[in-house]
Design a protein around this motif. Structure first.
Motif, PDB file in Angstrom:
ATOM      1  N   TYR A 228       0.866  -1.188   0.000  1.00 43.76           N
ATOM      2  CA  TYR A 228       0.000   0.000   0.000  1.00 43.76           C
ATOM      3  C   TYR A 228       0.897   1.231   0.000  1.00 43.76           C
ATOM      4  O   TYR A 228       1.782   1.365   0.839  1.00 43.76           O
ATOM      5  CB  TYR A 228      -0.876   0.045   1.257  1.00 43.76           C
ATOM      6  N   SER A 229       0.657   2.117  -0.932  1.00 40.51           N
ATOM      7  CA  SER A 229       1.405   3.380  -0.949  1.00 40.51           C
ATOM      8  C   SER A 229       0.520   4.418  -1.610  1.00 40.51           C
ATOM      9  O   SER A 229      -0.462   4.079  -2.286  1.00 40.51           O
ATOM     10  CB  SER A 229       2.713   3.228  -1.749  1.00 40.51           C
ATOM     11  N   ILE A 230       0.894   5.680  -1.431  1.00 42.36           N
ATOM     12  CA  ILE A 230       0.139   6.749  -2.100  1.00 42.36           C
ATOM     13  C   ILE A 230       0.233   6.535  -3.616  1.00 42.36           C
ATOM     14  O   ILE A 230      -0.739   6.733  -4.347  1.00 42.36           O
ATOM     15  CB  ILE A 230       0.698   8.125  -1.663  1.00 42.36           C
ATOM     16  N   ALA A 231       1.390   6.065  -4.082  1.00 40.35           N
ATOM     17  CA  ALA A 231       1.561   5.811  -5.521  1.00 40.35           C
ATOM     18  C   ALA A 231       0.640   4.689  -5.997  1.00 40.35           C
ATOM     19  O   ALA A 231       0.028   4.789  -7.070  1.00 40.35           O
ATOM     20  CB  ALA A 231       3.021   5.468  -5.814  1.00 40.35           C
ATOM     21  N   SER A 232       0.515   3.621  -5.192  1.00 38.95           N
ATOM     22  CA  SER A 232      -0.342   2.505  -5.662  1.00 38.95           C
ATOM     23  C   SER A 232      -1.810   2.903  -5.637  1.00 38.95           C
ATOM     24  O   SER A 232      -2.580   2.514  -6.521  1.00 38.95           O
ATOM     25  CB  SER A 232      -0.082   1.228  -4.865  1.00 38.95           C
TER      26      SER A 232
ATOM     27  N   ALA B 157      -3.048   1.195   4.830  1.00 43.27           N
ATOM     28  CA  ALA B 157      -3.180   2.654   4.693  1.00 43.27           C
ATOM     29  C   ALA B 157      -2.192   3.363   5.616  1.00 43.27           C
ATOM     30  O   ALA B 157      -1.580   4.370   5.233  1.00 43.27           O
ATOM     31  CB  ALA B 157      -4.611   3.077   5.002  1.00 43.27           C
ATOM     32  N   LEU B 158      -2.010   2.835   6.825  1.00 44.23           N
ATOM     33  CA  LEU B 158      -1.063   3.477   7.751  1.00 44.23           C
ATOM     34  C   LEU B 158       0.357   3.424   7.187  1.00 44.23           C
ATOM     35  O   LEU B 158       1.134   4.369   7.350  1.00 44.23           O
ATOM     36  CB  LEU B 158      -1.145   2.808   9.132  1.00 44.23           C
ATOM     37  N   HIS B 159       0.674   2.327   6.513  1.00 45.80           N
ATOM     38  CA  HIS B 159       1.995   2.244   5.866  1.00 45.80           C
ATOM     39  C   HIS B 159       2.104   3.308   4.767  1.00 45.80           C
ATOM     40  O   HIS B 159       3.111   4.024   4.670  1.00 45.80           O
ATOM     41  CB  HIS B 159       2.197   0.840   5.282  1.00 45.80           C
ATOM     42  N   ALA B 160       1.039   3.430   3.964  1.00 47.51           N
ATOM     43  CA  ALA B 160       1.055   4.426   2.880  1.00 47.51           C
ATOM     44  C   ALA B 160       1.198   5.840   3.448  1.00 47.51           C
ATOM     45  O   ALA B 160       1.951   6.669   2.918  1.00 47.51           O
ATOM     46  CB  ALA B 160      -0.228   4.310   2.056  1.00 47.51           C
TER      47      ALA B 160
END
Ligand code: MLT
Length: 247
Positions: A49-53, A168-171
């Motif tokens: 999970y990332s902002i990019a994904s 989401a927290l990881h992102a």
């Protein structure tokens, strides 16, 4: 017909926009659940999970709907994703509405807070996350006088999976700094702040609007971090007026 892409915040799903979806039927509304949120499936590893994904998923969604360009409205994490769209897919963005968000990355302290919240979610579940977050999410008046809104927000968070929350927290903790992007934004921008938002304070939103060329700032009174649910009529009016001016 202009398409409006609504991007929800954390730890919510597309239903946080239900008041806008109901009121803005003159436009084509696209309000998905991000990966791992609401009814959307998601990978099991937080690292996926990332902002990019999230941004890639949204572009794939627009491609599938044959939408070349959309007005994009995002709240908080949704705003972080808008910045990513502007960086990597500027031609897909007709205009932006940035609600209760910020351009700065997490501080080391905020990152520790993300890790603690992920541990809490794994140990005690999504409702514990809701109970921990609600005092900071909603304005005092909402918490005191709007038990329906408090219940709706608590249930929405309680429905989220621990996998989606951890992802989401990881992102969020790994998100890039978007401050240098602000004065390079070349599309019309509406910036919406809540006067009791302690997560993305209105003072920061106002400054953001001063840096984005031509941006318009709207302060929503008696609202915390969840302006679209706490003060839907005023938020809908601001969004509709902005969309009408876009033509
Ligand atoms: C959100 O509403 O998306 C979150 O508050 C974002 C954040 O915690 O940075």
């Amino acid at each position: 017909m202009t398409s409006i892409l609504f991007i929800h915040g954390f730890p919510f799903d597309h239903l946080m926009w239900r008041q806008q979806v109901a009121a803005l039927s003159r436009w084509r509304i696209i309000a998905p659940d991000l990966r791992g949120a609401g009814a959307a499936s998601g990978p099991s590893a937080p690292a996926d999970y990332s902002i990019a994904s999230y941004a890639d998923d949204l572009i794939a969604l627009l491609d599938g709907l044959h939408v070349q360009q959309a007005v994009v409205c995002g709240l908080s994490m949704g705003g972080y994703i808008i910045f990513e769209l502007l960086r990597r897919f500027p031609e897909r963005v007709r205009a932006v509405m940035l609600c209760n968000t910020k351009a700065e990355p997490d501080t080391p302290d905020a990152k520790r807070g993300r890790d603690a919240l992920a541990a809490r979610a794994r140990q005690d579940g999504a409702l514990a996350v809701a109970d921990e977050m609600i005092p900071r999410l909603l304005a005092a008046g909402t918490r005191e006088n709007r038990p329906d809104v408090v219940r709706e927000v608590r249930e929405m968070i309680g429905r989220q999976t621990v996998t989606g929350i951890s992802g989401a927290l990881h992102a969020l903790r790994e998100r890039p700094d978007s401050t240098a992007l602000l004065d390079r934004i070349r599309v019309p921008a509406l910036v919406v702040g809540g006067d009791e938002d302690v997560i993305a304070p209105a003072s920061g939103m106002k400054q953001m609007a001063q840096v984005i060329p031509g941006a318009e700032f709207v302060l929503i009174r008696r609202a915390g971090h969840l302006t679209p649910l706490e003060q839907p009529l005023v938020v809908n009016a601001a969004i509709a007026a902005f969309l009408e001016r876009l033509g």
